[in-house]
Motif scaffolding. Structure first.
Motif, PDB file in Angstrom:
ATOM      1  N   THR A 116     -18.442  21.934 -13.605  1.00 10.88           N
ATOM      2  CA  THR A 116     -17.784  21.514 -12.361  1.00 10.88           C
ATOM      3  C   THR A 116     -16.354  21.042 -12.599  1.00 10.88           C
ATOM      4  N   GLN A 117     -15.947  20.950 -13.865  1.00 13.34           N
ATOM      5  CA  GLN A 117     -14.585  20.544 -14.171  1.00 13.34           C
ATOM      6  C   GLN A 117     -13.664  21.746 -14.404  1.00 13.34           C
ATOM      7  N   ALA A 118     -14.204  22.941 -14.341  1.00  8.75           N
ATOM      8  CA  ALA A 118     -13.372  24.144 -14.468  1.00  8.75           C
ATOM      9  C   ALA A 118     -12.669  24.404 -13.147  1.00  8.75           C
ATOM     10  N   CYS A 119     -11.395  24.757 -13.200  1.00 12.90           N
ATOM     11  CA  CYS A 119     -10.627  25.033 -11.985  1.00 12.90           C
ATOM     12  C   CYS A 119     -11.142  26.327 -11.366  1.00 12.90           C
ATOM     13  N   ILE A 120     -11.621  26.253 -10.142  1.00 12.40           N
ATOM     14  CA  ILE A 120     -12.290  27.401  -9.545  1.00 12.40           C
ATOM     15  C   ILE A 120     -11.319  28.521  -9.190  1.00 12.40           C
ATOM     16  N   SER A 121     -10.035  28.206  -9.016  1.00 15.94           N
ATOM     17  CA  SER A 121      -9.069  29.270  -8.707  1.00 15.94           C
ATOM     18  C   SER A 121      -8.654  30.023  -9.966  1.00 15.94           C
ATOM     19  N   ARG A 122      -8.618  29.339 -11.104  1.00 16.16           N
ATOM     20  CA  ARG A 122      -8.239  29.983 -12.363  1.00 16.16           C
ATOM     21  C   ARG A 122      -9.451  30.559 -13.097  1.00 16.16           C
ATOM     22  N   ASN A 123     -10.648  30.043 -12.776  1.00 13.77           N
ATOM     23  CA  ASN A 123     -11.889  30.533 -13.380  1.00 13.77           C
ATOM     24  C   ASN A 123     -12.875  30.846 -12.262  1.00 13.77           C
ATOM     25  N   PRO A 124     -12.603  31.875 -11.480  1.00 22.32           N
ATOM     26  CA  PRO A 124     -13.461  32.160 -10.316  1.00 22.32           C
ATOM     27  C   PRO A 124     -14.886  32.498 -10.723  1.00 22.32           C
ATOM     28  N   HIS A 125     -15.820  32.031  -9.903  1.00 22.73           N
ATOM     29  CA  HIS A 125     -17.231  32.291 -10.173  1.00 22.73           C
ATOM     30  C   HIS A 125     -17.623  33.636  -9.574  1.00 22.73           C
ATOM     31  N   PRO A 126     -18.466  34.424 -10.272  1.00 24.24           N
ATOM     32  CA  PRO A 126     -18.799  35.769  -9.775  1.00 24.24           C
ATOM     33  C   PRO A 126     -19.533  35.785  -8.439  1.00 24.24           C
TER      34      PRO A 126
ATOM     35  N   VAL B 196      -6.755  24.801  -4.678  1.00 24.25           N
ATOM     36  CA  VAL B 196      -7.331  26.063  -5.147  1.00 24.25           C
ATOM     37  C   VAL B 196      -7.176  27.177  -4.114  1.00 24.25           C
ATOM     38  N   ALA B 197      -6.862  26.814  -2.886  1.00 27.39           N
ATOM     39  CA  ALA B 197      -6.513  27.801  -1.859  1.00 27.39           C
ATOM     40  C   ALA B 197      -5.528  27.145  -0.906  1.00 27.39           C
ATOM     41  N   ALA B 198      -4.446  27.828  -0.594  1.00 25.70           N
ATOM     42  CA  ALA B 198      -3.427  27.304   0.306  1.00 25.70           C
ATOM     43  C   ALA B 198      -2.951  28.421   1.225  1.00 25.70           C
ATOM     44  N   SER B 199      -2.732  28.085   2.497  1.00 27.14           N
ATOM     45  CA  SER B 199      -2.337  29.104   3.467  1.00 27.14           C
ATOM     46  C   SER B 199      -0.995  29.718   3.080  1.00 27.14           C
ATOM     47  N   THR B 200      -0.796  30.961   3.470  1.00 19.20           N
ATOM     48  CA  THR B 200       0.385  31.736   3.043  1.00 19.20           C
ATOM     49  C   THR B 200       1.450  31.829   4.125  1.00 19.20           C
ATOM     50  N   ASN B 201       1.363  30.998   5.166  1.00 20.03           N
ATOM     51  CA  ASN B 201       2.394  31.007   6.214  1.00 20.03           C
ATOM     52  C   ASN B 201       3.742  30.569   5.637  1.00 20.03           C
ATOM     53  N   PRO B 202       4.864  31.076   6.155  1.00 22.15           N
ATOM     54  CA  PRO B 202       6.185  30.843   5.553  1.00 22.15           C
ATOM     55  C   PRO B 202       6.588  29.378   5.451  1.00 22.15           C
ATOM     56  N   ASP B 203       6.125  28.522   6.390  1.00 25.30           N
ATOM     57  CA  ASP B 203       6.561  27.127   6.375  1.00 25.30           C
ATOM     58  C   ASP B 203       5.636  26.214   5.564  1.00 25.30           C
TER      59      ASP B 203
ATOM     60  N   ARG C 121      -0.609  27.426  -3.748  1.00 23.34           N
ATOM     61  CA  ARG C 121      -1.870  27.514  -4.481  1.00 23.34           C
ATOM     62  C   ARG C 121      -1.654  27.096  -5.937  1.00 23.34           C
ATOM     63  N   ASN C 122      -2.604  26.338  -6.487  1.00 25.21           N
ATOM     64  CA  ASN C 122      -2.574  25.788  -7.852  1.00 25.21           C
ATOM     65  C   ASN C 122      -1.589  24.642  -8.017  1.00 25.21           C
ATOM     66  N   SER C 123      -1.023  24.152  -6.911  1.00 24.77           N
ATOM     67  CA  SER C 123      -0.271  22.890  -6.987  1.00 24.77           C
ATOM     68  C   SER C 123      -1.245  21.777  -7.372  1.00 24.77           C
ATOM     69  N   SER C 124      -0.751  20.771  -8.071  1.00 29.72           N
ATOM     70  CA  SER C 124      -1.626  19.676  -8.488  1.00 29.72           C
ATOM     71  C   SER C 124      -0.891  18.347  -8.406  1.00 29.72           C
ATOM     72  N   TRP C 125      -1.658  17.271  -8.275  1.00 24.33           N
ATOM     73  CA  TRP C 125      -1.100  15.923  -8.284  1.00 24.33           C
ATOM     74  C   TRP C 125      -2.148  14.970  -8.853  1.00 24.33           C
TER      75      TRP C 125
END
Length: 323
Positions: free
Chosen positions: A4-14, A50-57, A62-66
């Motif tokens: 559960t500590q693996a980043c799901i966007s970089r290590n997608p589950h099948p 792990v998912a972010a909308s792609t609208n121009p504004d 995606r993959n931003s972190s804090w």
């Protein structure tokens, strides 16, 4: 087991289509007329979009972190386990000094917790905007439906792993079955070749199991199998592969230095097994026969050939012991 500590966007589950998550956050941004729809995972003491909308504004990629240490709306949800709606963060005494507001564009936040099936928090699903908002109760309920869709995917990950575990694991001993052994062993053999490691396959057979079952019942036989599997878990390293592959037959794949090292492992295991069973009157007839094969850098061989050779050597050992 699920990491559960693996980043799901970089290590997608099948079992999960992350394109569906992307469509979900894009739709959220469009329906709420917001700057950002996002799904956030909390892992290793930080938040990841792990998912972010792609609208121009959208200001959040995606993959931003804090970090956890930064005061954030997502952190509040993780702390309370409850949803959060702040319609005008600049007008809020609690939130106006938070970094995303004071030094960033966030003016409105609406988010709900996402849960792994075991009840642990996965992260959040959020609508974030650069203007103040006034969402109706219907909009909050709609976000709950989006949340339920993602929670269902997290459940699917658990279900997939449970089914895979059932397919690859022996129910009684909770170690690999033959399918699980083959699945892991092929890759281990490739890794050994790549990193110049040596491999042994050990074939184990518990002697006199039929007599034990006939005299004392199948529970005694099961106890015998569990005793050996527990010993293997103790004696083997994480890099070794252990499996029950028949009624009373077991396989072990060892990373080893030499055939001598494998022989020492087998002798030590057989002696300890004998000590444990001889102290139990119902198991005292049990002993261990073994055989092994050895692969090094000068010998090209596949897993099945190693198993067959170890099996053959085990029967030679059993014949010699009887004589």
């Amino acid at each position: 087991m699920i990491d559960t500590q693996a980043c799901i966007s970089r290590n997608p589950h099948p079992s999960v289509d992350l394109n569906k998550w992307q469509t979900t956050v894009d739709l959220m941004s469009e329906l709420y007329d917001s700057a950002c729809g996002t799904i956030v995972q909390f892992r290793k003491n930080e938040f990841n979009a792990v998912a972010a909308s792609t609208n121009p504004d959208n200001f959040l990629e995606r993959n931003s972190s804090w970090p956890w240490e930064m005061k954030s709306f997502c952190r509040r949800i993780m702390e309370t386990g409850e949803g959060l709606y702040v319609n005008d963060a600049q007008a809020s005494a609690e939130w106006k000094k938070a970094d995303p507001v004071e030094n960033g564009p966030v003016r409105s936040y609406c988010g709900l917790p996402l849960l792994w099936p075991d009840g642990k928090l996965f992260g959040t699903i959020c609508i974030i905007d650069t203007k103040s908002t006034h969402y109706s109760s219907s909009f909050i309920k709609l976000l709950e439906q989006f949340r339920n869709l993602i929670n269902a995917d997290l459940q699917m990950i658990f279900d997939y792993e449970e089914i895979k575990n059932l397919a690859l694991t022996d129910e009684l001993t909770q170690i690999n079955n033959r399918r699980g052994f083959n699945h892991l062993a092929e890759q281990r053999l490739k890794d050994a070749k790549r990193f110049d490691k040596k491999i042994s396959v050990v074939y184990l057979d518990i002697d006199n199991m039929k007599s034990i079952n006939d005299l004392h019942g199948h529970q005694a036989g099961d106890d015998c199998l569990i005793t050996l599997s527990s010993l293997l878990k103790t004696y083997c390293r994480d890099s070794d592969i252990i499996a029950r592959v028949g009624g009373d037959e077991f396989l072990v794949m060892l990373l080893t230095q030499s055939a001598t090292h494998t022989e020492e492992f087998c002798v030590r295991l057989a002696n300890r097994f004998q000590q444990l069973t001889s102290s139990n009157s119902k198991l005292s007839l049990a002993s261990l026969s073994y055989g092994y094969s050895f692969q090094n850098e000068t010998r090209e061989i596949n897993v099945e050939e190693l198993i067959l050779e170890a099996d053959k050597n085990m029967y030679h050992y059993k014949h010699d012991q009887k004589n």
